[in-house]
Design an enzyme around this catalytic site. Structure first.
Site, PDB file in Angstrom:
ATOM      1  N   ASP A  25       0.887  -1.169   0.000  1.00  0.00           N
ATOM      2  CA  ASP A  25       0.000   0.000   0.000  1.00  0.00           C
ATOM      3  C   ASP A  25       0.922   1.215   0.000  1.00  0.00           C
ATOM      4  OD1 ASP A  25      -2.216   1.815   0.459  1.00  0.00           O
ATOM      5  OD2 ASP A  25      -3.279   0.102   1.307  1.00  0.00           O
TER       6      ASP A  25
ATOM      7  N   HIS B  26      -3.736   2.631  -4.676  1.00  0.00           N
ATOM      8  CA  HIS B  26      -2.986   2.423  -3.428  1.00  0.00           C
ATOM      9  C   HIS B  26      -1.569   1.942  -3.735  1.00  0.00           C
ATOM     10  CE1 HIS B  26      -5.916   3.187  -0.229  1.00  0.00           C
ATOM     11  NE2 HIS B  26      -6.832   2.680  -1.024  1.00  0.00           N
TER      12      HIS B  26
ATOM     13  N   ASP C  23      -9.325  -1.435  -4.633  1.00  0.00           N
ATOM     14  CA  ASP C  23     -10.176  -0.425  -3.977  1.00  0.00           C
ATOM     15  C   ASP C  23      -9.666   0.979  -4.259  1.00  0.00           C
ATOM     16  OD1 ASP C  23      -7.908  -1.236  -2.475  1.00  0.00           O
ATOM     17  OD2 ASP C  23      -8.667  -0.165  -0.723  1.00  0.00           O
ATOM     18  N   GLU C  24     -10.608   1.905  -4.224  1.00  0.00           N
ATOM     19  CA  GLU C  24     -10.340   3.337  -4.145  1.00  0.00           C
ATOM     20  C   GLU C  24      -9.352   3.860  -5.188  1.00  0.00           C
ATOM     21  OE1 GLU C  24     -11.189   4.387   0.444  1.00  0.00           O
ATOM     22  OE2 GLU C  24      -9.303   3.329   0.153  1.00  0.00           O
TER      23      GLU C  24
ATOM     24  N   TYR D 145     -14.677  -3.529  10.819  1.00  0.00           N
ATOM     25  CA  TYR D 145     -13.409  -2.790  10.767  1.00  0.00           C
ATOM     26  C   TYR D 145     -12.976  -2.474  12.198  1.00  0.00           C
ATOM     27  CZ  TYR D 145     -12.745  -2.061   5.722  1.00  0.00           C
ATOM     28  OH  TYR D 145     -12.477  -2.219   4.385  1.00  0.00           O
TER      29      TYR D 145
ATOM     30  N   TRP E 125      -7.078  -2.071   9.901  1.00  0.00           N
ATOM     31  CA  TRP E 125      -6.280  -1.067   9.181  1.00  0.00           C
ATOM     32  C   TRP E 125      -5.489  -0.293  10.216  1.00  0.00           C
ATOM     33  CZ3 TRP E 125      -6.278  -1.744   4.110  1.00  0.00           C
ATOM     34  CH2 TRP E 125      -7.347  -2.421   3.531  1.00  0.00           C
TER      35      TRP E 125
ATOM     36  N   GLU F 110      -3.556   2.814  10.195  1.00  0.00           N
ATOM     37  CA  GLU F 110      -3.118   4.223  10.174  1.00  0.00           C
ATOM     38  C   GLU F 110      -2.829   4.721  11.590  1.00  0.00           C
ATOM     39  OE1 GLU F 110      -5.535   3.034   8.319  1.00  0.00           O
ATOM     40  OE2 GLU F 110      -5.722   4.128   6.425  1.00  0.00           O
TER      41      GLU F 110
HETATM   42  C1  ACM Z   1     -10.752  -0.414   2.042  1.00  0.00           C
HETATM   43  O1  ACM Z   1     -11.111  -0.216   3.212  1.00  0.00           O
HETATM   44  N1  ACM Z   1     -10.310   0.598   1.309  1.00  0.00           N
HETATM   45  C2  ACM Z   1     -10.806  -1.716   1.440  1.00  0.00           C
END
Ligand code: ACM
Length: 756
Positions: free
Chosen positions: A196, A273, A328-329, A420, A470, A472
């Site tokens: 990423d 990403h 994604d994104e 999440y 995730w 961050e």
């Molecule tokens: C994601 O949370 N962008 C898969």
């Protein structure tokens, strides 16, 4: 011998577990009701009176088990606490698919009685899960096991946990430790988010710059790195942060996980990403310049050479039949301006940039298929069309995943709202900074990946469920464990146990008992919220707000007052819903045997004049954040810390501008509106708020209050602020506007307009 009927299908189970729940949990070990603390709850359990002494350990006796299976199990058991060395009690193990069962290959039966322990499993995996159940029973009953009969089988075949090691890097030992716990709770897929923008984390021999540079960044903390221009640095430079796994280390982890019946699914992000790759191989981006793009150039053949070379090495290391390619994104902006991408669109007869992304996914899928592997991608890959063979991982609204299943895709459900684990698990002001959102344990537990509305034809397409972490805002391994546990235990039960055998009250009891065990094993688990949870419901029949109080912790007493007085251990204890017919200040706190456990929680409750009246939106709310629709702002219910909780309504673009119609002119003395700020989600308190009143919808509104909000839009954390007018005026219509600082892009989230 008296048998306690505890067949877990349905009622008897629920009754027993509820009665043995938090209220009775001071009982000593030895009561059969204390024994069913297993997580995930097996699908069929019968406990009998009687105990088997186990102080001499277990003497394994394999029958109808291949030597390979026997050796694998013994080698695994050497790494566990189960005592298999002694003369021990007879423990018969066999692997034989029971002919009369419709159960999955993960089926096992386990019985404990005066003759010893007997396990039969449909497969090696089933045997492994029987052993996990046995280990849990021994951990909870170290001296003597209750007589028990279990028959068990998984609900979902895919039971996953994802960890992002790009935003922050975690050691191999840490990952092994988490794999141990995943296996213990019968999860079977580790989705390893290896690449990423914040760092590439796996050695690829053909592309050394991925690990010499792209794996290292100038700042360790996420916000500092972003604020400093998100740059990479050479490995070994002073003060760089990062890391990567060598191929040898990855092989070691893959083997470690396989021994625990966990498949590791690597994720290699494409086409978005990918800032870290494009910083070191800029020729693969549309601009061909470093630090300008997050997406690969899909018009460039070199991109495919790179991706296939990387995937070749990945497939060499990972035996997983499934490879996750992200998806994604991805922004489509560079592709729109890129001559090579536009040429590709023309040549391949593609409609637009969404189809261009699908071109990449289809082409990579074909490549993976040619090597005998299958492709998984995040749900955005649906947008430009897909082959039916593609496996979709649903992270946005669950509807997307359900529709994908209905259109024939195999789907893994990991909707952020339920799974999440980077969201807060208690009030944000008491917790280390998180990404935002609010995901308490009960919400994870409440998730049902298979809605009743899904027709039987498509049920098989919901392959399973996954939790995601995730990172961050998860800079350390200790913090990662704090976010994972105990939510991972709730996810494990969602994934394994049939819904009719699930019970939140039972799970709550079991999870409270599991936390000290996790701690003894050295896991830095969150120890559950020390605050009562307040649930409000609009009781329109009684014209009141009904308040229910509950707690994750048990056993516990919940004290409260509604008259503004201080709450103490002598205050009223919560037993059943409290009705507030007008206005009250609820104060509530948890106590254990009279001693406060956490802080007092205070909330204003109003069954106010605007409830049930009409509201007109001069600018509409956003379709992705409708809350519960037209009445959300005047339903008497207040939003929580999560902007996606169904109470907060989101507005973007045009200013917030609503008119409430009270049906008739009334004497008004108070109007209040509440807004949310969550900088990480780009949700800001408005800069200017106005309140105006009128007797005539089309006449002049008199401005009665203007607020210039002083809270800086970059203030971090999640919090609310309310703005209120107090006065005395006759009016029927109330207009409220709110604008955000034009200098910040983003959202306004409002909930509850209170009118008195
Ligand atoms: C994601 O949370 N962008 C898969």
């Amino acid at each position: 011998m008296k048998t306690i009927q505890l067949y877990l299908l349905p009622i008897a189970f629920v009754v027993l577990i509820l009665s043995s729940g938090c209220a009775n949990s001071q009982k000593g070990n030895g009561d059969p009701e204390e024994i069913i603390q297993l997580i995930p709850m097996p699908n069929k359990v019968k406990v009998s009176r009687g105990f088997l002494e186990i102080s001499s350990g277990f003497k394994l006796n394999f029958a109808e088990v291949t030597t390979d299976i026997e050796n694998n199990l013994i080698s695994y058991l050497e790494s566990t606490s189960l005592n298999i060395s002694g003369s021990g009690i007879a423990t018969h193990l066999s692997v034989k698919h029971p002919s009369s069962y419709y159960y999955s290959d993960e089926y096992y039966s386990l019985s404990v009685n005066k003759d010893g322990v007997k396990i039969n499993a449909a497969s090696e995996a089933g045997l492994f899960y029987a052993i996990q159940t046995l280990i849990q029973l021994v951990e909870q009953n170290p001296d003597k096991l209750p007589y028990i009969e279990i028959e068990d089988s998984s609900r979902f075949a895919y039971r996953g946990m994802h960890i992002d090691v790009s935003r922050h890097f975690f050691s191999l030992d840490f990952l092994k430790k988490q794999i141990d716990m995943m296996a213990h709770y019968k999860l079977n897929r580790f989705h390893w988010h290896l690449t990423d923008g914040p760092g590439w984390r796996i050695e690829i021999k053909q592309y050394p710059a991925l690990t010499n540079i792209a794996a290292w960044r100038t700042h360790s903390l996420w916000k500092e790195w972003w604020a400093s221009g998100r740059k990479y640095a050479y490995e070994g430079n002073p003060n760089t942060y990062g890391g990567y796994y060598t191929q040898e280390e990855v092989r070691e982890l893959v083997e470690y996980a396989a021994k625990r019946h966990i498949t590791i699914i690597p994720e290699i992000e494409m086409p978005g990403h990918s800032e870290e790759v494009l910083a070191v191989y800029p020729q693969l981006s549309c601009t061909e310049k470093p630090y300008t793009s997050s997406e690969f150039c899909i018009g460039n053949e070199e991109t495919f050479v790179f991706l296939e070379n990387v995937l070749d090495e990945i497939m060499e290391i990972f035996p997983s039949p499934y490879i996750h390619v992200g998806g994604d994104e991805a922004s489509k902006e560079h592709w729109k301006k890129c001559p090579k991408c536009q040429e590709r669109i023309k040549k391949e007869n593609l409609k637009d940039e969404a189809e261009l992304q699908s071109y990449l996914i289809r082409r990579i899928e074909k490549y993976l298929h040619s090597k005998g592997r299958e492709l998984i991608g995040w749900d955005e890959i649906l947008e430009g069309g897909l082959e039916k063979s593609t496996i979709v991982m649903n992270w946005r609204n669950e509807k997307i995943g359900i529709e994908a299943a209905q259109s024939g895709h195999k789907v893994i459900m990991t909707p952020g709202k339920y799974t999440y684990f980077n969201s807060y698990q208690s009030s944000p002001e008491k917790e280390p900074e998180a990404m935002g959102g609010f995901l308490p344990l009960a919400k994870v537990y409440s998730y049902n990946p298979l809605p009743d509305t899904l027709s039987a034809n498509y049920i098989e397409n919901i392959w399973g469920v996954q939790g995601c972490l995730w990172t961050e805002y998860v800079p350390t391994e200790e913090h990662a464990e704090y976010m994972l546990y105990p939510r991972m235990l709730a996810l494990a039960e969602v994934a394994w146990t049939n819904p009719e055998n699930k019970s939140w009250e039972s799970f709550k009891y079991r999870v409270n008992r599991s936390i000290p065990i996790l701690q003894q094993k050295g896991y830095n688990t969150f120890t559950l919220s020390k605050e009562p949870e307040i649930l409000m419901e609009n009781d329109s029949l009684n014209k009141a707000i009904a308040i229910s109080l509950s707690s994750e912790i048990c056993p516990v007493e919940i004290g409260y007052t509604t008259d503004g007085s201080a709450v103490t251990s002598r205050s009223q204890l919560y037993e059943s819903p409290i009705l507030v017919k007008d206005s009250a200040i609820l104060k509530t706190q948890l106590f254990r045997v009279g001693t406060p456990l956490g802080d007092v929680l205070e909330k204003r409750i109003d069954y106010h004049k605007a409830i049930g009246k009409k509201i007109e939106y001069l600018n509409p709310y956003n379709r992705y954040y409708p809350a519960s629709g037209e009445n959300s702002l005047i339903d008497g219910l207040h939003g929580s810390f999560s902007h996606g909780d169904g109470h907060w309504q989101g507005f973007i673009g045009a200013p917030f501008d609503v008119i409430i119609d009270l049906d008739e002119t009334d004497s008004l003395r108070h109007v209040r509106i509440n807004f949310l700020q969550n900088a990480n989600a780009e949700i800001w308190l408005p800069k200017e708020i106005t309140i105006s009143l009128s007797n005539d919808r089309n006449g002049n509104f008199e401005l009665v209050a203007t607020f210039n909000n002083s809270i800086a839009s970059d203030k971090s954390g999640t919090f609310f602020k309310s703005f209120e007018w107090n006065g005395s005026q006759q009016a029927r219509f109330i207009r409220i506007t709110a604008t955000i600082n034009p200098a910040v892009r983003g959202w306004v989230f409002a909930d509850e307009i209170v009118v008195w």
